[in-house]
Design a protein around this motif. Sequence first.
Motif, PDB file in Angstrom:
ATOM      1  N   GLN A  20      37.944  34.835  30.966  1.00 36.97           N
ATOM      2  CA  GLN A  20      39.196  34.232  30.989  1.00 36.97           C
ATOM      3  C   GLN A  20      39.656  34.377  32.494  1.00 36.97           C
ATOM      4  N   LYS A  21      39.210  35.480  33.066  1.00 37.31           N
ATOM      5  CA  LYS A  21      39.731  35.855  34.229  1.00 37.31           C
ATOM      6  C   LYS A  21      38.941  35.474  35.589  1.00 37.31           C
ATOM      7  N   ILE A  22      37.642  35.494  35.526  1.00 34.76           N
ATOM      8  CA  ILE A  22      36.639  35.153  36.479  1.00 34.76           C
ATOM      9  C   ILE A  22      35.994  33.717  36.546  1.00 34.76           C
ATOM     10  N   HIS A  23      35.899  33.242  35.221  1.00 28.45           N
ATOM     11  CA  HIS A  23      35.516  31.760  34.644  1.00 28.45           C
ATOM     12  C   HIS A  23      34.067  31.618  34.958  1.00 28.45           C
ATOM     13  N   TRP A  24      33.292  32.956  34.786  1.00 27.60           N
ATOM     14  CA  TRP A  24      31.777  32.992  34.891  1.00 27.60           C
ATOM     15  C   TRP A  24      31.279  34.102  34.236  1.00 27.60           C
ATOM     16  N   LEU A  25      29.969  34.303  33.970  1.00 26.43           N
ATOM     17  CA  LEU A  25      29.385  35.395  33.196  1.00 26.43           C
ATOM     18  C   LEU A  25      28.261  35.932  33.908  1.00 26.43           C
ATOM     19  N   PRO A  26      28.115  37.140  34.587  1.00 28.35           N
ATOM     20  CA  PRO A  26      26.904  37.552  35.224  1.00 28.35           C
ATOM     21  C   PRO A  26      25.908  37.610  34.111  1.00 28.35           C
ATOM     22  N   ASP A  27      24.847  37.893  34.978  1.00 31.30           N
ATOM     23  CA  ASP A  27      23.612  37.848  34.076  1.00 31.30           C
ATOM     24  C   ASP A  27      23.105  39.204  33.503  1.00 31.30           C
ATOM     25  N   MET A  35      49.638  42.668  18.428  1.00 29.49           N
ATOM     26  CA  MET A  35      48.827  43.454  19.542  1.00 29.49           C
ATOM     27  C   MET A  35      47.662  42.366  19.515  1.00 29.49           C
ATOM     28  N   ALA A  36      47.431  41.928  20.861  1.00 27.42           N
ATOM     29  CA  ALA A  36      46.131  41.044  20.985  1.00 27.42           C
ATOM     30  C   ALA A  36      44.839  41.915  20.786  1.00 27.42           C
ATOM     31  N   LYS A  37      43.790  41.262  20.211  1.00 26.00           N
ATOM     32  CA  LYS A  37      42.598  41.759  20.087  1.00 26.00           C
ATOM     33  C   LYS A  37      41.813  42.395  21.300  1.00 26.00           C
ATOM     34  N   LEU A  38      40.768  43.347  20.799  1.00 24.20           N
ATOM     35  CA  LEU A  38      40.316  44.059  21.665  1.00 24.20           C
ATOM     36  C   LEU A  38      39.650  43.075  22.739  1.00 24.20           C
ATOM     37  N   GLN A  39      39.810  43.350  24.045  1.00 23.55           N
ATOM     38  CA  GLN A  39      39.389  42.518  24.830  1.00 23.55           C
ATOM     39  C   GLN A  39      37.766  42.921  25.452  1.00 23.55           C
ATOM     40  N   THR A  40      36.644  42.254  25.409  1.00 21.36           N
ATOM     41  CA  THR A  40      35.421  42.354  25.765  1.00 21.36           C
ATOM     42  C   THR A  40      35.342  42.318  27.174  1.00 21.36           C
ATOM     43  N   LEU A  41      33.821  42.649  27.637  1.00 21.36           N
ATOM     44  CA  LEU A  41      33.762  42.308  29.073  1.00 21.36           C
ATOM     45  C   LEU A  41      33.633  40.864  29.215  1.00 21.36           C
ATOM     46  N   PRO A  70      45.528  50.901  25.022  1.00 20.28           N
ATOM     47  CA  PRO A  70      45.804  49.413  25.365  1.00 20.28           C
ATOM     48  C   PRO A  70      46.735  49.345  26.547  1.00 20.28           C
ATOM     49  N   TYR A  71      46.645  48.401  27.606  1.00 22.63           N
ATOM     50  CA  TYR A  71      47.727  48.452  28.798  1.00 22.63           C
ATOM     51  C   TYR A  71      47.501  47.023  29.046  1.00 22.63           C
ATOM     52  N   ASP A  72      48.631  46.946  30.199  1.00 20.46           N
ATOM     53  CA  ASP A  72      48.819  45.516  30.665  1.00 20.46           C
ATOM     54  C   ASP A  72      49.312  45.864  32.253  1.00 20.46           C
ATOM     55  N   TRP A  73      48.968  44.987  33.234  1.00 18.72           N
ATOM     56  CA  TRP A  73      49.351  45.206  34.598  1.00 18.72           C
ATOM     57  C   TRP A  73      50.254  43.999  34.824  1.00 18.72           C
ATOM     58  N   GLU A  74      51.530  44.060  35.060  1.00 18.63           N
ATOM     59  CA  GLU A  74      52.479  42.824  35.097  1.00 18.63           C
ATOM     60  C   GLU A  74      52.873  42.827  36.841  1.00 18.63           C
ATOM     61  N   PRO A  75      52.193  42.062  37.443  1.00 19.52           N
ATOM     62  CA  PRO A  75      52.787  41.982  38.956  1.00 19.52           C
ATOM     63  C   PRO A  75      54.326  41.396  38.837  1.00 19.52           C
ATOM     64  N   SER A 116      49.035  30.770  39.673  1.00 16.87           N
ATOM     65  CA  SER A 116      47.923  30.174  39.079  1.00 16.87           C
ATOM     66  C   SER A 116      47.157  31.128  38.225  1.00 16.87           C
ATOM     67  N   ALA A 117      47.263  32.398  38.614  1.00 20.06           N
ATOM     68  CA  ALA A 117      46.370  33.729  37.866  1.00 20.06           C
ATOM     69  C   ALA A 117      46.367  33.438  36.491  1.00 20.06           C
ATOM     70  N   CYS A 118      45.543  33.811  35.724  1.00 18.18           N
ATOM     71  CA  CYS A 118      45.319  34.045  34.257  1.00 18.18           C
ATOM     72  C   CYS A 118      45.881  35.687  34.009  1.00 18.18           C
ATOM     73  N   HIS A 119      46.799  35.683  33.520  1.00 20.30           N
ATOM     74  CA  HIS A 119      47.559  36.699  32.747  1.00 20.30           C
ATOM     75  C   HIS A 119      46.844  37.246  31.631  1.00 20.30           C
ATOM     76  N   LEU A 120      46.264  38.479  31.476  1.00 17.90           N
ATOM     77  CA  LEU A 120      45.795  39.093  30.419  1.00 17.90           C
ATOM     78  C   LEU A 120      46.616  39.761  29.666  1.00 17.90           C
ATOM     79  N   PRO A 121      46.631  39.677  28.287  1.00 19.05           N
ATOM     80  CA  PRO A 121      47.691  40.228  27.488  1.00 19.05           C
ATOM     81  C   PRO A 121      47.483  41.691  27.350  1.00 19.05           C
ATOM     82  N   TYR A 122      48.436  42.440  26.812  1.00 20.53           N
ATOM     83  CA  TYR A 122      48.694  43.839  26.630  1.00 20.53           C
ATOM     84  C   TYR A 122      47.458  44.128  25.602  1.00 20.53           C
ATOM     85  N   SER A 123      46.433  44.864  25.728  1.00 23.30           N
ATOM     86  CA  SER A 123      45.323  45.057  24.767  1.00 23.30           C
ATOM     87  C   SER A 123      44.335  46.245  25.191  1.00 23.30           C
ATOM     88  N   ARG A 124      43.748  46.611  24.193  1.00 26.76           N
ATOM     89  CA  ARG A 124      42.686  47.296  24.473  1.00 26.76           C
ATOM     90  C   ARG A 124      41.503  46.589  25.012  1.00 26.76           C
TER      91      ARG A 124
END
Length: 299
Positions: A13-20, A1-7, A86-91, A41-49
Amino acid sequence: MAKLQTLEDFYQQKIHWLPDNLQQDIGHFNVFRLDDYVGPSACHLPYSRKDFYKITLVTGRSNYHYADKTIEIRGNALLFANPMVPYDWEPLDDQQTGYFCIFTEAFLQRHLANSLELPMFRPGGQPLYSLTDEQLAPVKQLFEKMFTEIRSDYAFKYDLLRNYVFELVHTALKLQPATTLYREANAATRIASLFTELLERQFPIETPGQQVRLRNANAFAGHLAVHVNHLNRALKEVTGKTTTELIAERLLQEAHALLRHTAWNVSEISYCLGFEEPAHFNNFFRKRAGTTPTAVRTV
């Protein structure tokens, strides 16, 4: 299982920038148009918490992998995700449209002591709500209001955004029968809530060295400082199930997730779930699931 995904992981990974404002005391909130993050071309995030909450409005064909279940979406749906599961949305095609918002526990806590008070965020709760075309319109309007408000310079905009989140929650709750709603009305329901929170702190299992420690009614009763008979009566009153049944159901759910989403062998999974011998785990799984761990893995 993929590691915990943080904000931070999500934004990089998804937005390619960090808010302040990720570390603001008021908690973090943001909202996005789903259309901008689907396609080849979208970045698919893995099944994880994840370490944040997420509410998604989606229209299209997709699968929602949530805990040990896969839920098919063939139309309009409102999805709720929390940091415990943990979850994952698969289009399933590129014709996806909708919105999603993400927020932290601190964002909710201004008006809510514990997110487990909300049925869709409680373990075992309903994570998906189907919407008719008529029901879709007001939900879209709420997300549009969020989209507009977060870009405003209104001094109290985060209070307003929090209200929009709770309006989404109540819109979803109205879609299910009132008898299924959780009511924090007495001591039994409070004990059940505390038990559920304590149980879920042990999950998900993310490394082969992690092990479930609380596995029986006596252990939970000790941590909750109640007599084991009192705990059993409370859980039976609120859930209709015994403490042992609830623990076993959660162990089985985690076993399914580990078998399907990791390459760990059965002995490793057995250890993580607190079984002294793999044979004990096999017997438990066969009794509860009606099949063997190996059969689930090869499906």
